[in-house]
Design a protein around this motif. Structure first.
Motif, mmCIF file in Angstrom:
data_model
loop_
_atom_site.group_PDB
_atom_site.id
_atom_site.type_symbol
_atom_site.label_atom_id
_atom_site.label_comp_id
_atom_site.label_asym_id
_atom_site.label_seq_id
_atom_site.Cartn_x
_atom_site.Cartn_y
_atom_site.Cartn_z
ATOM 1 N N GLY A 1 0.806 -1.215 0.000
ATOM 2 C CA GLY A 1 0.000 0.000 0.000
ATOM 3 C C GLY A 1 0.832 1.253 0.000
ATOM 4 O O GLY A 1 0.324 2.352 0.248
ATOM 5 N N GLY A 2 2.125 1.102 -0.286
ATOM 6 C CA GLY A 2 2.991 2.268 -0.359
ATOM 7 C C GLY A 2 3.991 2.344 0.774
ATOM 8 O O GLY A 2 4.144 1.417 1.563
ATOM 9 N N ILE A 3 4.654 3.467 0.843
ATOM 10 C CA ILE A 3 5.774 3.693 1.759
ATOM 11 C C ILE A 3 5.444 4.875 2.672
ATOM 12 O O ILE A 3 5.024 5.935 2.203
ATOM 13 N N GLN A 4 5.639 4.696 3.961
ATOM 14 C CA GLN A 4 5.353 5.783 4.902
ATOM 15 C C GLN A 4 6.391 6.906 4.780
ATOM 16 O O GLN A 4 6.055 8.086 4.783
ATOM 17 N N LEU A 5 7.664 6.522 4.684
ATOM 18 C CA LEU A 5 8.720 7.521 4.613
ATOM 19 C C LEU A 5 9.797 7.017 3.667
ATOM 20 O O LEU A 5 10.307 5.909 3.836
ATOM 21 N N PHE A 6 10.107 7.812 2.663
ATOM 22 C CA PHE A 6 11.162 7.456 1.727
ATOM 23 C C PHE A 6 12.337 8.388 1.961
ATOM 24 O O PHE A 6 12.247 9.589 1.740
ATOM 25 N N LEU A 7 13.435 7.817 2.442
ATOM 26 C CA LEU A 7 14.652 8.579 2.695
ATOM 27 C C LEU A 7 15.541 8.500 1.459
ATOM 28 O O LEU A 7 15.800 7.409 0.950
ATOM 29 N N GLY A 8 16.001 9.632 0.991
ATOM 30 C CA GLY A 8 16.837 9.645 -0.197
ATOM 31 C C GLY A 8 17.946 10.664 -0.098
ATOM 32 O O GLY A 8 18.021 11.450 0.856
ATOM 33 N N GLY A 9 18.819 10.635 -1.079
ATOM 34 C CA GLY A 9 19.885 11.612 -1.194
ATOM 35 C C GLY A 9 19.860 12.195 -2.594
ATOM 36 O O GLY A 9 19.014 11.847 -3.421
ATOM 37 N N SER B 1 4.856 7.135 -1.909
ATOM 38 C CA SER B 1 5.385 7.557 -0.613
ATOM 39 C C SER B 1 4.552 8.670 0.003
ATOM 40 O O SER B 1 4.285 9.687 -0.650
ATOM 41 N N GLU B 2 4.167 8.473 1.252
ATOM 42 C CA GLU B 2 3.439 9.518 1.965
ATOM 43 C C GLU B 2 4.339 10.722 2.236
ATOM 44 O O GLU B 2 3.888 11.865 2.210
ATOM 45 N N GLU B 3 5.615 10.439 2.516
ATOM 46 C CA GLU B 3 6.571 11.507 2.814
ATOM 47 C C GLU B 3 7.916 11.142 2.200
ATOM 48 O O GLU B 3 8.337 9.992 2.236
ATOM 49 N N VAL B 4 8.576 12.141 1.632
ATOM 50 C CA VAL B 4 9.918 11.968 1.088
ATOM 51 C C VAL B 4 10.854 12.894 1.859
ATOM 52 O O VAL B 4 10.599 14.095 1.963
ATOM 53 N N VAL B 5 11.918 12.316 2.415
ATOM 54 C CA VAL B 5 12.907 13.090 3.158
ATOM 55 C C VAL B 5 14.244 12.957 2.440
ATOM 56 O O VAL B 5 14.710 11.843 2.190
ATOM 57 N N ILE B 6 14.851 14.075 2.119
ATOM 58 C CA ILE B 6 16.111 14.085 1.377
ATOM 59 C C ILE B 6 17.208 14.667 2.260
ATOM 60 O O ILE B 6 17.064 15.771 2.794
ATOM 61 N N ILE B 7 18.291 13.917 2.413
ATOM 62 C CA ILE B 7 19.442 14.433 3.163
ATOM 63 C C ILE B 7 20.504 14.887 2.174
ATOM 64 O O ILE B 7 20.843 14.171 1.216
ATOM 65 N N VAL B 8 21.006 16.106 2.388
ATOM 66 C CA VAL B 8 21.949 16.723 1.451
ATOM 67 C C VAL B 8 23.121 17.285 2.257
ATOM 68 O O VAL B 8 22.957 18.242 3.015
ATOM 69 N N ILE B 9 24.277 16.665 2.079
ATOM 70 C CA ILE B 9 25.436 17.023 2.889
ATOM 71 C C ILE B 9 26.609 17.408 2.003
ATOM 72 O O ILE B 9 26.973 16.691 1.071
ATOM 73 N N GLY B 10 27.221 18.556 2.288
ATOM 74 C CA GLY B 10 28.470 18.928 1.650
ATOM 75 C C GLY B 10 28.340 19.891 0.489
ATOM 76 O O GLY B 10 27.332 19.929 -0.223
ATOM 77 N N LYS B 11 29.379 20.674 0.291
ATOM 78 C CA LYS B 11 29.414 21.679 -0.770
ATOM 79 C C LYS B 11 29.204 21.100 -2.165
ATOM 80 O O LYS B 11 28.557 21.746 -3.007
ATOM 81 N N PRO B 12 29.700 19.889 -2.473
ATOM 82 C CA PRO B 12 29.479 19.337 -3.823
ATOM 83 C C PRO B 12 28.008 19.135 -4.177
ATOM 84 O O PRO B 12 27.685 18.942 -5.357
ATOM 85 N N LYS B 13 27.124 19.200 -3.170
ATOM 86 C CA LYS B 13 25.705 19.002 -3.445
ATOM 87 C C LYS B 13 24.945 20.312 -3.616
ATOM 88 O O LYS B 13 23.732 20.312 -3.789
ATOM 89 N N GLN B 14 25.657 21.449 -3.565
ATOM 90 C CA GLN B 14 24.989 22.752 -3.703
ATOM 91 C C GLN B 14 24.188 22.844 -4.995
ATOM 92 O O GLN B 14 23.035 23.289 -4.997
ATOM 93 N N PHE B 15 24.798 22.450 -6.086
ATOM 94 C CA PHE B 15 24.149 22.567 -7.392
ATOM 95 C C PHE B 15 22.857 21.758 -7.419
ATOM 96 O O PHE B 15 21.798 22.253 -7.835
ATOM 97 N N ALA B 16 22.935 20.495 -6.969
ATOM 98 C CA ALA B 16 21.758 19.624 -6.993
ATOM 99 C C ALA B 16 20.666 20.159 -6.077
ATOM 100 O O ALA B 16 19.478 20.107 -6.417
#
Length: 252
Positions: A129-137, A197-212
């Motif tokens: 029935g889906g995903i409660q929380l999808f953690l991504g980068g 997904s009911e909720e999507v959480v994205i973790i973004v760490i570091g200067k190389p990810k500024q553009f994205a």
């Protein structure tokens, strides 16, 4: 799209691990009603997983009734290969908590029929029935999972060809040799994530990810930068450190 910025990656990871624990505990999962979570690999979530293990060992969380679906896997790597995502997840998380083996789902990189494996995986996600929380980068070029530039909004779990920039970025795990990085992978699609997904959480760490991160929050929505499709989901939380969020107006 909600945004939280922390002074450094450690504090961002601390927050996110606590956030996940609170979400699972509030859901109060049972065998017949498990909490379903999507999980990534890579350097960004490592500290999050370390903290989750710590919460488990401290008795603050049980993963007994949690079901996980990982985002992707290299095609052709056995689970025992130290660069496989099977190995990564077991090394950093699964071997240290009480998740049931049958509740752990990772795409099979050795599948004889990759298309059938991807269809099976997609169907299994939907069976819950889906995903409660999808953690991504985020990849430095704006990809989610292995959804490279050109991936459509309605893409499903499938075999993908990795872009040269991805091979270069991941070569640090393969003796700094892009030629040693598998050229293909199995990956959930953009629709797999956003429509299940009911909720999507994205973790973004570091200067190389500024553009994205800049593209994710304010770039025009389209396949050139798949991360921009996150703007179409009603419940997205971005957790970033100041290095990644620096100079991005919406985070200032």
């Amino acid at each position: 799209m909600q945004q939280k910025v922390f002074a450094n990656g450690e504090k961002a990871s601390d927050f996110l691990a606590e956030y996940i624990v609170e979400k699972i505990n509030a859901f109060n999962p049972t065998p017949s009603r498990p909490f379903v979570i999507g999980l990534p690999t890579g350097s960004s979530p490592e500290k999050v997983y370390l903290n989750l293990v710590g919460y488990y060992k401290a008795g603050k969380i049980s993963f007994e009734n949690v079901v996980s679906f990982n985002m992707d896997e290299y095609l052709g790597l056995p689970p025992t290969d130290h660069q496989s995502y099977h190995y990564f997840m077991h090394h950093h998380l699964f071997d240290h908590i009480n998740m049931k083996p049958e509740n752990i789902n990772i795409l099979d990189g050795l599948a004889a029929d990759p298309a059938a494996e991807c269809a099976r995986y997609e169907a299994k996600i939907k069976s819950y029935g889906g995903i409660q929380l999808f953690l991504g980068g985020l990849g430095p070029e704006g990809h989610i999972a292995f959804n490279e530039a050109g991936s459509s909004r309605d893409s499903l779990t499938r075999k993908v060809t990795l872009a040269p920039s991805t091979l270069e970025a991941n070569s640090r795990f393969f003796d700094n040799d892009p030629n040693k990085v598998p050229k293909f992978a199995l990956s959930v699609g953009i629709s797999t994530v956003l429509d299940n997904s009911e909720e999507v959480v994205i973790i973004v760490i570091g200067k190389p990810k500024q553009f994205a991160l800049q593209k994710t929050t304010s770039g025009p929505v389209g396949s050139k930068f798949p991360c921009t499709f996150l703007q179409t989901h009603p419940n997205v939380l971005i957790v970033a450190d100041s290095s990644a969020a620096n100079k991005i107006k919406s985070f200032l």
